[in-house]
Design a protein around this motif. Structure first.
Motif, PDB file in Angstrom:
ATOM      1  N   ALA A 115       0.852  -1.198   0.000  1.00  0.00           N
ATOM      2  CA  ALA A 115       0.000   0.000   0.000  1.00  0.00           C
ATOM      3  C   ALA A 115       0.881   1.239   0.000  1.00  0.00           C
ATOM      4  O   ALA A 115       1.954   1.254   0.613  1.00  0.00           O
ATOM      5  CB  ALA A 115      -0.927   0.013   1.212  1.00  0.00           C
ATOM      6  N   SER A 116       0.434   2.285  -0.666  1.00  0.00           N
ATOM      7  CA  SER A 116       1.249   3.509  -0.747  1.00  0.00           C
ATOM      8  C   SER A 116       0.925   4.421   0.431  1.00  0.00           C
ATOM      9  O   SER A 116       0.147   5.364   0.306  1.00  0.00           O
ATOM     10  CB  SER A 116       1.019   4.231  -2.089  1.00  0.00           C
ATOM     11  OG  SER A 116      -0.346   4.249  -2.435  1.00  0.00           O
ATOM     12  N   LEU A 117       1.545   4.107   1.558  1.00  0.00           N
ATOM     13  CA  LEU A 117       1.256   4.817   2.805  1.00  0.00           C
ATOM     14  C   LEU A 117       2.492   5.435   3.462  1.00  0.00           C
ATOM     15  O   LEU A 117       2.451   5.844   4.626  1.00  0.00           O
ATOM     16  CB  LEU A 117       0.583   3.871   3.806  1.00  0.00           C
ATOM     17  CG  LEU A 117      -0.841   3.418   3.502  1.00  0.00           C
ATOM     18  CD1 LEU A 117      -1.301   2.390   4.521  1.00  0.00           C
ATOM     19  CD2 LEU A 117      -1.803   4.599   3.471  1.00  0.00           C
ATOM     20  N   ILE A 118       3.611   5.510   2.749  1.00  0.00           N
ATOM     21  CA  ILE A 118       4.807   6.097   3.339  1.00  0.00           C
ATOM     22  C   ILE A 118       4.526   7.550   3.718  1.00  0.00           C
ATOM     23  O   ILE A 118       3.987   8.324   2.919  1.00  0.00           O
ATOM     24  CB  ILE A 118       5.996   6.030   2.365  1.00  0.00           C
ATOM     25  CG1 ILE A 118       6.499   4.585   2.248  1.00  0.00           C
ATOM     26  CG2 ILE A 118       7.140   6.933   2.811  1.00  0.00           C
ATOM     27  CD1 ILE A 118       7.700   4.427   1.356  1.00  0.00           C
ATOM     28  N   PRO A 119       4.890   7.946   4.947  1.00  0.00           N
ATOM     29  CA  PRO A 119       4.644   9.329   5.377  1.00  0.00           C
ATOM     30  C   PRO A 119       5.429  10.330   4.536  1.00  0.00           C
ATOM     31  O   PRO A 119       6.368   9.976   3.827  1.00  0.00           O
ATOM     32  CB  PRO A 119       5.138   9.336   6.835  1.00  0.00           C
ATOM     33  CG  PRO A 119       5.132   7.908   7.243  1.00  0.00           C
ATOM     34  CD  PRO A 119       5.445   7.123   6.014  1.00  0.00           C
ATOM     35  N   ARG A 120       5.039  11.590   4.653  1.00  0.00           N
ATOM     36  CA  ARG A 120       5.692  12.652   3.895  1.00  0.00           C
ATOM     37  C   ARG A 120       7.217  12.598   4.062  1.00  0.00           C
ATOM     38  O   ARG A 120       7.748  12.400   5.141  1.00  0.00           O
ATOM     39  CB  ARG A 120       5.187  14.015   4.374  1.00  0.00           C
ATOM     40  CG  ARG A 120       5.895  15.186   3.685  1.00  0.00           C
ATOM     41  CD  ARG A 120       5.559  16.475   4.389  1.00  0.00           C
ATOM     42  NE  ARG A 120       4.178  16.846   4.175  1.00  0.00           N
ATOM     43  CZ  ARG A 120       3.756  17.586   3.148  1.00  0.00           C
ATOM     44  NH1 ARG A 120       4.618  18.004   2.251  1.00  0.00           N
ATOM     45  NH2 ARG A 120       2.501  17.904   3.027  1.00  0.00           N
ATOM     46  N   SER A 121       7.902  12.787   2.990  1.00  0.00           N
ATOM     47  CA  SER A 121       9.356  12.797   3.009  1.00  0.00           C
ATOM     48  C   SER A 121       9.837  14.069   2.323  1.00  0.00           C
ATOM     49  O   SER A 121       9.105  14.685   1.558  1.00  0.00           O
ATOM     50  CB  SER A 121       9.904  11.573   2.281  1.00  0.00           C
ATOM     51  OG  SER A 121      11.304  11.555   2.295  1.00  0.00           O
ATOM     52  N   THR A 122      11.033  14.458   2.598  1.00  0.00           N
ATOM     53  CA  THR A 122      11.585  15.655   1.963  1.00  0.00           C
ATOM     54  C   THR A 122      12.796  15.283   1.116  1.00  0.00           C
ATOM     55  O   THR A 122      13.387  14.213   1.278  1.00  0.00           O
ATOM     56  CB  THR A 122      12.025  16.682   3.025  1.00  0.00           C
ATOM     57  OG1 THR A 122      12.986  16.063   3.890  1.00  0.00           O
ATOM     58  CG2 THR A 122      10.832  17.145   3.847  1.00  0.00           C
ATOM     59  N   PHE A 187      -2.085   5.897  -6.342  1.00  0.00           N
ATOM     60  CA  PHE A 187      -2.297   5.311  -5.013  1.00  0.00           C
ATOM     61  C   PHE A 187      -2.723   3.859  -5.191  1.00  0.00           C
ATOM     62  O   PHE A 187      -3.571   3.543  -6.017  1.00  0.00           O
ATOM     63  CB  PHE A 187      -3.390   6.067  -4.252  1.00  0.00           C
ATOM     64  CG  PHE A 187      -3.793   5.390  -2.963  1.00  0.00           C
ATOM     65  CD1 PHE A 187      -3.012   5.511  -1.823  1.00  0.00           C
ATOM     66  CD2 PHE A 187      -4.945   4.608  -2.893  1.00  0.00           C
ATOM     67  CE1 PHE A 187      -3.367   4.875  -0.642  1.00  0.00           C
ATOM     68  CE2 PHE A 187      -5.309   3.964  -1.722  1.00  0.00           C
ATOM     69  CZ  PHE A 187      -4.519   4.099  -0.589  1.00  0.00           C
ATOM     70  N   PHE A 188      -2.137   2.964  -4.390  1.00  0.00           N
ATOM     71  CA  PHE A 188      -2.493   1.543  -4.490  1.00  0.00           C
ATOM     72  C   PHE A 188      -2.679   0.936  -3.113  1.00  0.00           C
ATOM     73  O   PHE A 188      -2.173   1.438  -2.101  1.00  0.00           O
ATOM     74  CB  PHE A 188      -1.432   0.768  -5.274  1.00  0.00           C
ATOM     75  CG  PHE A 188      -0.055   0.793  -4.658  1.00  0.00           C
ATOM     76  CD1 PHE A 188       0.340  -0.144  -3.715  1.00  0.00           C
ATOM     77  CD2 PHE A 188       0.857   1.775  -5.025  1.00  0.00           C
ATOM     78  CE1 PHE A 188       1.605  -0.114  -3.148  1.00  0.00           C
ATOM     79  CE2 PHE A 188       2.131   1.814  -4.468  1.00  0.00           C
ATOM     80  CZ  PHE A 188       2.505   0.866  -3.520  1.00  0.00           C
ATOM     81  N   CYS A 189      -3.432  -0.161  -3.069  1.00  0.00           N
ATOM     82  CA  CYS A 189      -3.724  -0.847  -1.808  1.00  0.00           C
ATOM     83  C   CYS A 189      -4.205  -2.259  -2.108  1.00  0.00           C
ATOM     84  O   CYS A 189      -4.522  -2.583  -3.261  1.00  0.00           O
ATOM     85  CB  CYS A 189      -4.785  -0.065  -1.019  1.00  0.00           C
ATOM     86  SG  CYS A 189      -6.412  -0.063  -1.807  1.00  0.00           S
ATOM     87  N   HIS A 244       5.366   4.410  -1.939  1.00  0.00           N
ATOM     88  CA  HIS A 244       4.834   5.726  -2.266  1.00  0.00           C
ATOM     89  C   HIS A 244       3.925   5.600  -3.483  1.00  0.00           C
ATOM     90  O   HIS A 244       3.900   4.564  -4.158  1.00  0.00           O
ATOM     91  CB  HIS A 244       5.960   6.719  -2.552  1.00  0.00           C
ATOM     92  CG  HIS A 244       6.976   6.228  -3.544  1.00  0.00           C
ATOM     93  ND1 HIS A 244       6.677   5.980  -4.867  1.00  0.00           N
ATOM     94  CD2 HIS A 244       8.292   5.925  -3.395  1.00  0.00           C
ATOM     95  CE1 HIS A 244       7.750   5.558  -5.498  1.00  0.00           C
ATOM     96  NE2 HIS A 244       8.750   5.506  -4.640  1.00  0.00           N
ATOM     97  N   VAL A 245       3.159   6.636  -3.786  1.00  0.00           N
ATOM     98  CA  VAL A 245       2.375   6.598  -5.019  1.00  0.00           C
ATOM     99  C   VAL A 245       3.338   6.472  -6.189  1.00  0.00           C
ATOM    100  O   VAL A 245       4.475   6.942  -6.134  1.00  0.00           O
ATOM    101  CB  VAL A 245       1.478   7.845  -5.168  1.00  0.00           C
ATOM    102  CG1 VAL A 245       0.463   7.932  -4.061  1.00  0.00           C
ATOM    103  CG2 VAL A 245       2.306   9.121  -5.240  1.00  0.00           C
TER     104      VAL A 245
END
Length: 304
Positions: A115-122, A187-189, A244-245
């Motif tokens: 699932a594309s659930l990785i938190p925000r990254s910079t 987005f995937f799951c 990620h997406v």
């Protein structure tokens, strides 16, 4: 399973579906919703539906409008249509009509990351801020002082107006009541969670069509970036992997003359990131400014 909503002219859909079918595996189905705001002829729909047995045209056509709940309504109708047809899908990926694939292998990435659930990254050169999951507690959403109609907390507060959405959040520990905002394109799951969401809507005596009715001019909330993402965040076992997406959103496009990504954008992504599979926004302009669509079509021919 890929869920996509389209409204563009038939000539554009021919090119778009050639792209998606050309880069996906024979086991991947594409279910497409054709917006009722577009006037397709019978012959045009027939021609599109005959492109491949993997391309499923949703026989229900509904009103859609950008930045409104009608988009998630149409996606849910796509999910429902696939289930009714008996299509089995291990994973679900949402897609945008101005996003095109740039390489094969997206199924492998989805299978490995769940699932594309990785938190925000910079520091990611090829992502806008929508490429990673942002999480908000219901408390901080409600405490936020709105500064504009489009501020993210304001939009999320409007999302909480739907009783079904509030109820699924109440089912979990207050500390886990996180609303997730994440781009829908790419987005995937797991497919099982999609089926469970459809069942949950029925069990709670709610209705998919309520989202369609909420799509009036005054109800600006993009559930396609909130509803399924939040549901998956609440139900998904993150130890099974996350990613990620898979679409890099480098520009937004509006109508047939919106800003398009360039050939240089595409070649840069291909050189520097093996886990980017799609790019947005590809121009819908029939003249193909910059030759981006032509370049993508030549890439696909080389791949084939």
């Amino acid at each position: 399973l890929v869920s996509i909503l389209v409204y563009e002219p038939a000539w554009y859909l021919e090119e778009l579906f050639d792209n998606i079918l050309g880069y996906t595996e024979e086991s991947t189905y594409i279910v497409a919703h054709l917006s009722i705001v577009s006037n397709y002829t019978f012959d045009e729909i027939q021609a599109i539906s005959k492109k491949s047995p993997r391309l499923i045209i949703n026989c229900g056509r509904f009103y859609t409008q950008a930045y409104r709940s009608s988009l998630m309504h149409a996606h849910l109708k796509n999910f429902q249509w696939a289930v009714r047809l008996g299509i089995k899908f291990r994973s679900l990926m949402m897609w945008a009509s101005n996003a095109w694939l740039i390489r094969p292998g997206v199924e492998r990435y989805v299978s490995e990351h769940g699932a594309s659930l990785i938190p925000r990254s910079t520091g990611h050169k090829y992502y806008d801020k929508g490429g990673f999951a942002d999480r908000y507690t219901t408390e901080e959403i409600r405490k936020h002082i709105p500064r504009s109609a489009w501020a993210i907390h304001t939009v999320l507060e409007r999302a909480l107006d739907w009783s079904f959405f509030r109820e699924i959040l109440k089912d979990v520990d207050p500390l886990e009541q996180k609303v997730i905002h994440l781009k829908s394109e790419g987005f995937f799951c797991p497919g099982t969670l999609v089926v469970k969401l459809l069942k949950e809507i029925r069990l709670r005596n709610s209705s998919i069509d309520e989202l369609g009715r909420r799509s009036g001019k005054t109800y600006k909330v993009y559930y396609e970036e909130i509803l399924l993402q939040t549901w998956v965040g609440l139900k998904y076992d993150r130890t099974a992997g996350e990613g990620h997406v898979v679409v890099a959103t480098l520009s937004q496009s509006s109508g047939h003359f919106g800003k398009s990504v360039s050939i240089e954008d595409i070649t840069g992504l291909l050189r520097h990131n093996d886990n980017i599979f799609g790019i947005k926004a590809v121009s819908r302009n029939v003249t193909d400014p910059g030759g981006t669509r032509g370049y993508l079509k030549n890439m696909l021919s080389s791949h084939g």
